[in-house]
Structures are given as structure tokens and as C-alpha cells.
Design a protein around this motif. Structure first.
Motif, PDB file in Angstrom:
ATOM      1  N   ARG A   1       7.081  -9.084  -6.229  1.00  0.00           N
ATOM      2  CA  ARG A   1       6.547  -7.880  -6.263  1.00  0.00           C
ATOM      3  C   ARG A   1       7.245  -7.103  -7.164  1.00  0.00           C
ATOM      4  NH1 ARG A   1       7.159  -2.707  -2.152  1.00  0.00           N
ATOM      5  NH2 ARG A   1       5.805  -1.314  -3.496  1.00  0.00           N
TER       6      ARG A   1
ATOM      7  N   VAL B   1       6.635  10.757  -4.252  1.00  0.00           N
ATOM      8  CA  VAL B   1       7.913  10.410  -4.867  1.00  0.00           C
ATOM      9  C   VAL B   1       7.722  10.293  -6.486  1.00  0.00           C
ATOM     10  CG1 VAL B   1       9.476   8.229  -5.130  1.00  0.00           C
ATOM     11  CG2 VAL B   1       8.078   8.618  -2.936  1.00  0.00           C
ATOM     12  N   GLU B   2       6.475  10.177  -6.838  1.00  0.00           N
ATOM     13  CA  GLU B   2       6.111  10.186  -8.436  1.00  0.00           C
ATOM     14  C   GLU B   2       6.517  11.511  -8.874  1.00  0.00           C
ATOM     15  OE1 GLU B   2       2.447   8.528  -9.528  1.00  0.00           O
ATOM     16  OE2 GLU B   2       3.049   8.233 -11.750  1.00  0.00           O
TER      17      GLU B   2
ATOM     18  N   LEU C   1       0.751  -1.279  -0.107  1.00  0.00           N
ATOM     19  CA  LEU C   1      -0.016  -0.100  -0.028  1.00  0.00           C
ATOM     20  C   LEU C   1       0.713   1.302   0.027  1.00  0.00           C
ATOM     21  CD1 LEU C   1      -2.957  -0.371   2.297  1.00  0.00           C
ATOM     22  CD2 LEU C   1      -3.049  -0.902  -0.246  1.00  0.00           C
ATOM     23  N   LYS C   2       0.525   2.235  -0.774  1.00  0.00           N
ATOM     24  CA  LYS C   2       1.112   3.296  -0.726  1.00  0.00           C
ATOM     25  C   LYS C   2       0.456   4.627   0.189  1.00  0.00           C
ATOM     26  CE  LYS C   2       3.079   1.980  -4.948  1.00  0.00           C
ATOM     27  NZ  LYS C   2       4.239   2.222  -5.957  1.00  0.00           N
TER      28      LYS C   2
ATOM     29  N   ALA D   1      10.210  12.368  -8.590  1.00  0.00           N
ATOM     30  CA  ALA D   1      10.960  11.829  -9.520  1.00  0.00           C
ATOM     31  C   ALA D   1      10.596  12.479 -10.920  1.00  0.00           C
ATOM     32  CB  ALA D   1      10.365  10.243  -9.602  1.00  0.00           C
TER      33      ALA D   1
ATOM     34  N   LEU E   1       7.208  -0.483  -8.123  1.00  0.00           N
ATOM     35  CA  LEU E   1       7.352   1.013  -9.099  1.00  0.00           C
ATOM     36  C   LEU E   1       7.059   2.069  -8.457  1.00  0.00           C
ATOM     37  CD1 LEU E   1       5.275  -0.545 -12.214  1.00  0.00           C
ATOM     38  CD2 LEU E   1       7.736  -0.505 -11.968  1.00  0.00           C
ATOM     39  N   THR E   2       7.749   2.944  -8.657  1.00  0.00           N
ATOM     40  CA  THR E   2       7.172   4.579  -8.311  1.00  0.00           C
ATOM     41  C   THR E   2       5.922   4.732  -9.151  1.00  0.00           C
ATOM     42  OG1 THR E   2       9.445   5.281  -8.041  1.00  0.00           O
ATOM     43  CG2 THR E   2       8.044   7.080  -8.289  1.00  0.00           C
ATOM     44  N   GLY E   3       4.707   4.889  -8.759  1.00  0.00           N
ATOM     45  CA  GLY E   3       3.701   5.057  -9.383  1.00  0.00           C
ATOM     46  C   GLY E   3       2.354   4.249  -8.636  1.00  0.00           C
TER      47      GLY E   3
ATOM     48  N   GLY F   1       7.508   3.912  -2.668  1.00  0.00           N
ATOM     49  CA  GLY F   1       6.746   5.069  -1.862  1.00  0.00           C
ATOM     50  C   GLY F   1       5.887   4.189  -1.190  1.00  0.00           C
TER      51      GLY F   1
ATOM     52  N   GLN G   1      10.459   4.431 -12.109  1.00  0.00           N
ATOM     53  CA  GLN G   1       8.892   4.461 -12.643  1.00  0.00           C
ATOM     54  C   GLN G   1       9.005   4.230 -14.148  1.00  0.00           C
ATOM     55  OE1 GLN G   1       9.363   9.402 -13.124  1.00  0.00           O
ATOM     56  NE2 GLN G   1       7.880   8.676 -11.919  1.00  0.00           N
TER      57      GLN G   1
END
Lengths: 348, 348
Positions: A228, B271-272, A26-27, B275, A231-233, B263, A203
Motif C-alpha cells: 500500500r 487531512v489534505e 477507503l477514505k 496539510a 498518501l494524503t490525497g 486519512g 502528500q
């Protein structure tokens, strides 16, 4: 192939021949329960099967308990330092915790192991390229893959000594060669399920590519029981990319296998635009593993995509629709939507 | 590792220990020379080293000749059926042609081989999953990887019989398992440079992931001397994705190695977004292989990205800028641009 042992997290079997599992984290911070549930629902729809949640303080017990109750998929609590947080997470209904046994103290770890046993819970441990100590690196002569393995072994030892074997292990770094080499060694040395991933992959396309290279190498050799893509996103992109990797390997077939040609000087249509239109027209609920092709020209297209369940190729005046290489309809550009819908309405 | 033999296409060495080459194919038809040159320039800037161009009719000789003269990188003419087109392409200055010897007739092929010898040109041959004949599939008992290999051997035989060895071979399909297995066999059986790729991989992240999985598996084992990522979309994306794959493997270091964390609930910043801001601020001309990291929190970030040449981590009030794990500056969100520019202006 796969690990010898398996574990079970709230009904989800990992390892021992089970399908390679798709995880995410979870972000949304745990403080925002409604936001977490929204994120979890999106992840579940994308096929995610296990979600890690940072549990940074005991004060969030209420939130964690709500989340476990409302989540459509099992939750693994991610704990950094305190064994009491891990025990609290089990009390809240989590059937797995991710910890570093080295941070818990001997007595704390013993208490946590008892609680895990009592709850039938799984403990995930693992090393991370960014958290290797100077001592670990030195004793591995600067070989970071060997240091990742040694760090896992340091964490595994106290659990093994206590006879606790419901563990998942991992060794991750942002370097593909380091990560793959460490996992080759671990898979040969231990019977426990392996969680695999490339950390901080980045990303967008670059991040997905780095993960696909590393996980493709491992999974193609049967190494990795749960994965897993970091990813940044958006987290659902992590699950979708994971399935793209598994589909490419023929390991799991969730989703559509989309084939489209790059379009060369021979093309009759704008392949990119037509591929976009076709993707937008595909309804939810198509069978997993269905192959859909969009090809630039009618000369090579239907033959090159002869295995496609549904295919479209550009012609001088429009398109041909083909199925397993055989033309089933033709039409002008403006009838694409209608023709495709009619075709999809019939059983594929 | 790499092929035993090497070839040379207008100064570009392929195989025999040369770096893995990055190829693409023009999407602009040859009729539009200005458009082709624009596309070629973009490809060259993205690091593409060899470009294939469909040459569908002799009437386009003038255009091909202009293109060869104006192109910053070597051109390979792609010919489907007629040996005279291939000889014409050599006359126009191409130092390589991609053909199917089976389509050229015995006499035609002999003429082409003479012309290739006279021009010091390279012939690329290869099979494609979509072009396998029923007979080829049947004699391979339906094993598509074996059929791909047999189809390459059919094409290779007349060249080998004529003693012509300046060849590049390939076996491609849109299936990763078929493509990797065929190339394992070819790499063990023949000393010739291998062109590797997954055909019709699709578009966007899905297409890049499929290519990364297949090419990652092959290249991590030293199989593949020149590669093409076939994407539906802009051709420069093909070159950029190829370098992302090579960078992930540590095989070639062109470009920036971008690291950013996914993140989690511990993050201090978006973070996105950060970045994206950092990527936009990086000037052209930074050294290849430079590692740039963007991390969500100052607690783990600088340690987890301790190998980064430039790193940024979010804090409660802004960011810390670090280099090889050591903080070199801090600031509020609004001073990010300025701080990063000042740092980059000094030698890295």
C-alpha cells in the motif's frame, strides 16, 4: 523472493509467487455507502485489488454488508479493539480482517480464530512505528526496527499457538530505513506473506517519492507480497503510484511506461507541453507495458528512445513520430493530434 | 560505501566520503544568459550543487564565460563531439566538462587532457542506454546492463592510459533494473566517483517515482556520489526531488520531513486541506530535518507522529498542536494560522 506461504482472500491469492498485490484504504467513512462504492469503483479502475475499510462500530453492519455485496474487489475490515467487530465483519461477508490480537483478549481471539476458520478468512496483523509501546522500545534497546519486528512477533505468537496460519504480516513506519530493515528481518524469519508500505508518507510528489524509495528497496529484493502506498490525497493516486513503482522495477507492467527527456539547451520544442498533449491524447485500453516517449530533439531523441513503441521528437518545424527508433511520420505542430490518432488507430 | 577516490570541482568535493551531491542541467539555452542565471539562482536556492550546461558551439564562449562568472554554483560544460569546445569551456572558467572520449580523436583527447590537467579540471564520462551501439550490444550478448558497463570502460580506457584520474563516471538508462545493475558492477570494479540517475524519467509524479525507485535502490547501498533526477519540467523540481530521496533514506537532511496520514474513515478533518494550509504557513529557514506531521484524528495522530517536532491532529471542533507527542495547544479551525505562527515564533 515472495513469501513461501500464500493466502487467498475471496479469490485473490497473496504471496507464494502471486503477483505483488496493490492495496488501498477507503477514505470515505462507512456511514456513506454510496460514496464508498464510488471510491471503490475508482480504485478498481486504477487496478487496486484489495481495499481496507475502517469498521469502527457494530452498528454499521448493514453498511458493511452492502459494501461487500457491491464492491468489485475484496474488502478487508480494519478493527481496532473489539473481537466482536471482527466476527461481525466476517458475518457481513468480509474474507479478511486486520486486527491487533493483543487487544482482543485470549477468549475473544479464540472466538475470532474459530470464526475465521469457519469462513476461510485471512487475518492481517502488524506493527506500526507510531504504536510501539515504551516497553517494546526498551526491550529493543531503542532500536525501532527491532522493536517493530518484536511487536509483530508478539501479535503472531497467539495465532501460531492456535495453529492459525492464514495470516498476512506487516511492519510499517514513516521512516524508510526502519521499515526496510524490519521487513528484511521478517522476510528471513517467517514464511507468511508480507504487506509492505511506508505509513503517513505525506502528500503529492514528496509522499510518492518516500513510498517509492522504501518500496523500491524492498520489492527490488523480492520482499513484499502486497503493498500500500499511503498518501494524503485521493485513494486512486495510491493505486496509480503503486503501479508506477512496480512498473519501474519491471515487476508488474500495468499501464503505460512514459519516457520523456528533461529538455536541455539542445531541445527544439517545449517538452513539458508536448508530453502533456501526448498524454492527453492516449486513449484508454492501450496495452499494458507500452512505452511512449516524448523527446526534445530529433538528433538524439529517436535513438535514445529506440525501445519506445511510440515516440515523438521535436524538430525545427514540428515533430517526427517514430516507432522502435524508426521514423514513421513527420508533421507540423498543429497536426500532432491527427497524426497520433491515425497512428494509434492502426494496431501497435 | 561512496567511492574510494574523490574529485574537486571548483571547491565541490565529490566522492571519497563527501555528501551525495545534487546536480541538475540547465533547460534554458546558453544564448539566453539572463534566463540561465535566473534558472541557476533558483537551482542554487533549491540546494543544487553542480549544474550541467549544453555548450553546442564555440561561438557561445562569451555567454559561457559570463555564466561561469555569475553562477553561484560550479558549471559543468556538456560537449558532444569536439575537443576544441571542451578546451574552450575550460578557458571560460569551467572546472569540469562532460565528454565522450570516443568522439574526440586520439590527438584531440590528448590536448584536452593536458588542458584539464593545467586547469585542475574534472572530466565526466559515461554511457547512456539510448546511445549504445549495435556492436556494444552484440558483444554483451544483448545484455543492456553489461553493454552500459562496457561502454563506460571504452571511454575510461584512454583516460586511464594517459594516467588521468580526475574522472566521474556514469551509466544511465531509462530502465531502473538496467541502470541499477550496471552501477552495482561499476561500483565494485572502479574507485571513481559515480554520477547516478535514471534518464528520461518522464514528468510529474510518475517521473519522480521512477527516479526514486532507481536512486533509492542504489543510494541505500551506498552506491552513487552525485545524482541527477532527470524530469520533464522545471529544473528546481529535479533538485527538490533529489533531496526528497536523500531525506527518505536519511542520507541528507535538507528541507522539512513532512509526515501526514492518508486519512481513513476515522479522520476528523480533511487531512489534505489541512496539510496544504500547514505547508503554506511554514516559513523559510526552518532547520533542516525538522519533522512536521498532519494527522487526521486526535486518538492516533499524536502517538503515531510522536517523533514529530511539530504536529497537528484534527479534533471534533478543530485541532490539537503537539510537539514530540505532547499537546501544547488546542484551537478551533479558524485559529490554526495564529496558533501555528505563535508556536513557530518560539524556538523549536
Amino acid at each position: 523472493m515472495s513469501s513461501v506461504k500464500s493466502v487467498n482472500i475471496g479469490g485473490l491469492k497473496i504471496g507464494g509467487g502471486a503477483p505483488v498485490r496493490v492495496e488501498s484504504m477507503l477514505k470515505t467513512p462507512l456511514e456513506d455507502v454510496a460514496g464508498c462504492v464510488l471510491e471503490l469503483d475508482g480504485l478498481a479502475r486504477a487496478g487496486c485489488e484489495l481495499v481496507r475499510v475502517a469498521f469502527p462500530r457494530e452498528g454499521l453492519r448493514g453498511e458493511l454488508r452492502q459494501l461487500v455485496t457491491k464492491s468489485p474487489i475484496p474488502i478487508m475490515a480494519d478493527i481496532h479493539f473489539n473481537h466482536r467487530f471482527a466476527i461481525a465483519a466476517l458475518d457481513c461477508g468480509c474474507r479478511s480482517v486486520r486486527i491487533n490480537p493483543g487487544n482482543m483478549g485470549t477468549r475473544g481471539l479464540a472466538e475470532l480464530i474459530s470464526a475465521a476458520r469457519a469462513n476461510g478468512a485471512v487475518i492481517r496483523i502488524g506493527s506500526n512505528g507510531g504504536s510501539l509501546s515504551a516497553a517494546q522500545l526498551e526491550s529493543a534497546d531503542g532500536d525501532r526496527a527491532a522493536a517493530l519486528v518484536a511487536a509483530v512477533e508478539e501479535q503472531l505468537l497467539p495465532l501460531a499457538s492456535a495453529g492459525f496460519e492464514d495470516v498476512v504480516i506487516s511492519a510499517k513506519s514513516s521512516s524508510v530505513p526502519q521499515t526496510t530493515r524490519a521487513n528484511f528481518i521478517l522476510s528471513q524469519r517467517y514464511p507468511f506473506p508480507l504487506h509492505v508500505g511506508i505509513t503517513e508518507a505525506g502528500q503529492g510528489v514528496g509522499g510518492a517519492v518516500k513510498s517509492a524509495v522504501g518500496l523500491g528497496i524492498l520489492l527490488s529484493q523480492g520482499i513484499g507480497d502486497t503493498m500500500r502506498v499511503s498518501l494524503t490525497g485521493a485513494s486512486k493516486d495510491e493505486a496509480e503510484t503503486a503501479y508506477s513503482i512496480l512498473r519501474a522495477l519491471g515487476v508488474r507492467n500495468k499501464g503505460i511506461n512514459f519516457v520523456s527527456c528533461p529538455g536541455c539547451g539542445r531541445r527544439r520544442i517545449d517538452v513539458e507541453r508536448m508530453a502533456g498533449r501526448v498524454k492527453a491524447l492516449l486513449p484508454d485500453g492501450l496495452p499494458d507495458g507500452l512505452t511512449v516517449a516524448v523527446m526534445g530533439c530529433e538528433v538524439n531523441g529517436p535513438k535514445e528512445a529506440a525501445e519506445a513503441d511510440i515516440g515523438l521528437a521535436g524538430t525545427q518545424n514540428g515533430f517526427v513520430l517514430f516507432k522502435k527508433g524508426k521514423t514513421v511520420a513527420t508533421g507540423g505542430e498543429d497536426t500532432l493530434e491527427e497524426t497520433l490518432k491515425t497512428f494509434l488507430a492502426a494496431p501497435v
